[in-house]
Design an enzyme around this catalytic site. Structure first.
Site, PDB file in Angstrom:
ATOM      1  N   HIS A  66      17.710 -11.986  -6.893  1.00 25.24           N
ATOM      2  CA  HIS A  66      16.263 -11.929  -6.597  1.00 25.24           C
ATOM      3  C   HIS A  66      15.938 -12.573  -5.263  1.00 25.24           C
ATOM      4  CE1 HIS A  66      15.719 -10.764 -10.790  1.00 25.24           C
ATOM      5  NE2 HIS A  66      16.557 -11.729 -11.082  1.00 25.24           N
ATOM      6  N   HIS A  92      14.548 -21.417  -1.435  1.00 22.41           N
ATOM      7  CA  HIS A  92      14.867 -19.997  -1.413  1.00 22.41           C
ATOM      8  C   HIS A  92      13.845 -19.287  -0.523  1.00 22.41           C
ATOM      9  CE1 HIS A  92      11.904 -20.442  -4.632  1.00 22.41           C
ATOM     10  NE2 HIS A  92      11.462 -19.291  -4.172  1.00 22.41           N
ATOM     11  N   HIS A  94      11.559 -15.544   0.554  1.00 23.24           N
ATOM     12  CA  HIS A  94      10.961 -14.255   0.187  1.00 23.24           C
ATOM     13  C   HIS A  94      10.778 -13.484   1.487  1.00 23.24           C
ATOM     14  CE1 HIS A  94       9.927 -15.542  -3.966  1.00 23.24           C
ATOM     15  NE2 HIS A  94       9.818 -16.735  -3.401  1.00 23.24           N
ATOM     16  N   HIS A 117      10.320 -21.317   0.270  1.00 25.13           N
ATOM     17  CA  HIS A 117       9.853 -22.176  -0.820  1.00 25.13           C
ATOM     18  C   HIS A 117      10.869 -23.284  -1.055  1.00 25.13           C
ATOM     19  CE1 HIS A 117       7.230 -18.763  -2.679  1.00 25.13           C
ATOM     20  NE2 HIS A 117       6.634 -19.378  -1.667  1.00 25.13           N
ATOM     21  N   THR A 198       6.385 -17.915  -9.146  1.00 23.71           N
ATOM     22  CA  THR A 198       5.999 -16.537  -8.832  1.00 23.71           C
ATOM     23  C   THR A 198       6.997 -15.544  -9.409  1.00 23.71           C
ATOM     24  OG1 THR A 198       7.242 -16.465  -6.751  1.00 23.71           O
ATOM     25  CG2 THR A 198       4.973 -17.307  -6.655  1.00 23.71           C
ATOM     26  N   THR A 199       7.835 -16.058 -10.296  1.00 28.27           N
ATOM     27  CA  THR A 199       8.857 -15.253 -10.945  1.00 28.27           C
ATOM     28  C   THR A 199       8.868 -15.614 -12.425  1.00 28.27           C
ATOM     29  OG1 THR A 199      11.248 -14.895 -11.023  1.00 28.27           O
ATOM     30  CG2 THR A 199      10.547 -17.056 -10.446  1.00 28.27           C
TER      31      THR A 199
END
Ligand SMILES: NS(=O)(=O)c1c(F)c(F)c(SCCc2ccc(C(=O)O)cc2)c(F)c1NC1CCCCCCC1
Ligand SMILES: [Zn+2]
Length: 257
Positions: A66, A92, A94, A117, A198-199
């Site tokens: 992801h 991580h 995005h 993040h 957000t996951t």
């Protein structure tokens, strides 16, 4: 990953079926409407401690299908800017694709090229597993990544390892790097609100900080991020961002006027 079902960004409307919190009223990311933010003089600059990691200390970098996750030592803490101390867990990213930007938060409807993040947990709880289920149990420092005129040297050690973790599940190591260098220089200007992961499992336990100043990477660095990793069944890992969620009356504070 955490929780039961397998999920993807393609089926984000079904997340709440397997992970009920994903249908909650304090979800992230959000659009930050700068005309509606409330200035709060209590919001002090975010100060990190223990960020200059020992270069001989290798850190794990993993493609979990992801995103790409860099595990961080708990010796890295948020020393000020929050009411209590938080300890680092991981960072991580995005991102979007060559066709478009991929930040999770937006500002006045603008989506940035990407977003970093840094995830922290409140050590006053017995474990991360407990902390992540408690309000304020987690803090995430978020900064927008934007194309600028030159390479960002602080991101190079991470980005040059991406090809080593091209496939889902692949792991490599990165030498201890200056974590603070991954964030904007100005850590006194930020937005603060209460939201969620957000996951999935979308726990509504995150004390969010979204920095106002962006982080500049070169076009080549951004496109390396957009075109190197693969997610499920060898498909390109791109556009790993959740759409913005309703505020449901939540207020967004600003540390600046
Ligand atoms: N923006 S965010 O912070 O919500 C976030 C995402 F958007 C994310 F997309 C991710 S990665 C997806 C969740 C996941 C999958 C697998 C594994 C594993 O195999 O170890 C771990 C996690 C991801 F890891 C995170 N952050 C994690 C959320 C899951 C677990 C809670 C504590 C770490 C923060
Ligand atoms: Zn994230």
């Amino acid at each position: 990953g955490p929780g039961h079902g397998h999920w993807s960004y393609a089926d984000k409307d079904e997340w709440q079926l397997a992970f009920p919190d994903c249908g909650g009223q304090m979800q992230s990311p959000i659009n930050i409407d700068t005309n509606s933010t409330i200035f709060s003089r209590e919001l002090q600059p975010v100060v990190l401690a223990g960020y200059n990691l020992d270069p001989s200390e290798p850190l794990s970098l993993m493609n979990n299908g992801h995103t790409v996750v860099l595990r961080l030592p708990g010796s890295l803490t948020i020393a000020s800017g929050y009411p209590q101390e938080y300890r680092a867990m991981q960072l991580h990213l995005h991102w979007g694709s060559p066709e478009g930007p991929g930040s999770e938060h937006t500002v006045d409807g603008r989506r940035y090229d990407g977003e970093i993040h840094m995830v922290y947990y409140n050590p006053s709880y017995d474990s991360v597993k407990v902390a992540m289920r408690q309000p304020g149990g987690l803090a995430v420092l978020a900064a927008f990544l934007q194309v600028g005129p030159e390479d960002n040297v602080h991101y190079q050690p991470l980005l040059e390892q991406l090809r080593e973790v091209q496939e889902e599940g692949k792991e490599t190591t990165v030498a201890g790097l200056n974590i603070e260098g991954l964030l904007p220089a100005n850590r006194g200007r930020y937005y603060r609100y209460s939201g969620s992961l957000t996951t999935p499992p979308c726990y509504q336990t995150v004390n969010w900080t979204v920095f106002n100043q962006t982080v500049l990477l070169s076009k080549d660095q951004i496109s390396l991020l957009e075109t190197t990793l693969q997610g499920d069944d060898d498909k390109d890992l791109q556009n790993n961002f959740r759409l913005t969620q309703s505020l449901h009356g939540r207020k967004v504070l600003a540390s600046f006027q």
